[in-house]
Enzyme design. Structure first.
Site, PDB file in Angstrom:
ATOM      1  N   THR A  30      -0.638   2.888  -5.546  1.00  0.00           N
ATOM      2  CA  THR A  30       1.068   3.261  -5.119  1.00  0.00           C
ATOM      3  C   THR A  30       1.835   3.645  -6.914  1.00  0.00           C
ATOM      4  O   THR A  30       1.601   3.707  -7.809  1.00  0.00           O
ATOM      5  CB  THR A  30       2.002   1.319  -4.388  1.00  0.00           C
ATOM      6  N   ILE A  41       0.993  -1.354   0.337  1.00  0.00           N
ATOM      7  CA  ILE A  41       0.328   0.051  -0.254  1.00  0.00           C
ATOM      8  C   ILE A  41       0.952   1.152  -0.008  1.00  0.00           C
ATOM      9  O   ILE A  41       1.965   1.466   0.872  1.00  0.00           O
ATOM     10  CB  ILE A  41      -0.462  -0.072   1.133  1.00  0.00           C
ATOM     11  N   SER A  42       0.575   2.168  -0.831  1.00  0.00           N
ATOM     12  CA  SER A  42       1.239   3.329  -1.144  1.00  0.00           C
ATOM     13  C   SER A  42       2.654   2.990  -1.041  1.00  0.00           C
ATOM     14  O   SER A  42       3.154   2.480  -1.951  1.00  0.00           O
ATOM     15  CB  SER A  42       0.922   4.453  -0.008  1.00  0.00           C
ATOM     16  N   TRP A  43       3.690   3.344  -0.443  1.00  0.00           N
ATOM     17  CA  TRP A  43       5.313   3.756   0.341  1.00  0.00           C
ATOM     18  C   TRP A  43       5.042   2.145  -0.183  1.00  0.00           C
ATOM     19  O   TRP A  43       6.162   1.900  -0.661  1.00  0.00           O
ATOM     20  CB  TRP A  43       5.457   4.389   1.384  1.00  0.00           C
TER      21      TRP A  43
END
Length: 277
Positions: free
Chosen positions: A132, A106-108
């Protein structure tokens, strides 16, 4: 009705030393069968922020953790690169005797998930890449305001400021429903400045573009059309470059893994339960 912000029943915290760093690891495995799902979290985010999403997978073994420098994990003495974070995660999974897993980034955490899938293809069965990108030097950047706020964790230092600025960072429903963002963020644990800034530097100096086309795992890409932090063009690019991928775009911002978690949970469950080709 159970509290979605409480830890899932049966969840266990433990400390695992990986590459010389003590990491706080959370698992929900007792009474659950099947391939474990490993969740790699977003920038500066500790395990607690994932509790609502984890409740959408009541039957699946789940493993997640505070990345080095985040939450209750140790701050490394030197900067840690994305490949080094992946090596830490591999050591954690070895310690837990995990020989095969599905990985959600998720994301980073999407960078970490991609790196783990690339470095250990026999370990990662399926891949979920949510809100992401292909990395700081291989992506479309968010709004100037979002980028400025990413560089410094002031939103963690001052809760009032964080509740104000967060919706402008995340976009979409977070701006239309600021109370929803406050509900999401109230369980965040303030990261250390050293650990947070090291995560930022790790992402900004990394990209998966040279080898994305070599990933062989079936991959579900998830994007938010209204995301002002990691624009949806990044997820479209991932889906175009990863050979065995599909994409689902929601009319949501960077908060979608919280705001649309029931729909997202059903999508991911269906994808992971499909027989591999």
């Amino acid at each position: 009705m159970p509290d979605s912000h409480a830890a899932p029943d049966g969840g266990v915290f433990r400390t695992i030393r990986a590459k010389g760093v003590n990491l706080r690891v959370f698992s929900v495995c007792e009474g659950r069968s099947g391939v474990p799902m490993v969740i790699c979290n977003g920038l500066g985010q500790a395990v607690e922020i994932l509790y609502p999403l984890m409740h959408e997978f009541p039957d699946r073994p789940i493993i997640t953790f505070d990345a080095a420098g985040v939450g209750r994990s140790d701050v490394p003495g030197t900067d840690t690169t994305i490949p080094q974070h992946a090596a830490m995660l591999r050591q954690v999974l070895d310690e837990l005797a995990i020989g095969e897993c599905d990985v959600m980034g998720i994301s980073w955490g999407g960078a970490l998930a991609q790196q783990l899938a690339h470095d250990h293809p026999q370990l990662v069965r399926k891949l979920v890449l949510a809100i992401t990108s292909a990395g700081g030097i291989g992506s479309w950047w968010g709004t100037p305001l979002a980028l400025a706020e990413i560089m410094f964790p002031m939103r963690y230092v001052n809760k009032t400021y964080g509740d104000f600025i967060g919706p402008f960072m995340y976009g979409g429903e977070a701006m239309l429903q600021p109370a929803l963002f406050r509900q999401y963020a109230k369980h965040a644990i303030r990261p250390s400045y050293e650990g947070y800034s090291a995560q930022v530097r790790a992402l900004c100096s990394w990209t998966s573009l040279p080898w994305l086309a070599r990933l062989q795992q079936p991959t579900q890409v998830i994007g938010g059309a209204l995301d002002t932090l990691i624009p949806v063009a990044n997820q479209i690019a991932l889906a175009a470059l990863v050979p065995k991928s599909r994409i689902k775009i929601y009319q949501a911002g960077h908060l979608l893994m919280y705001s649309r978690r029931t729909e997202v949970g059903a999508l991911i469950t269906g994808f992971l339960d499909e027989p591999s080709a």
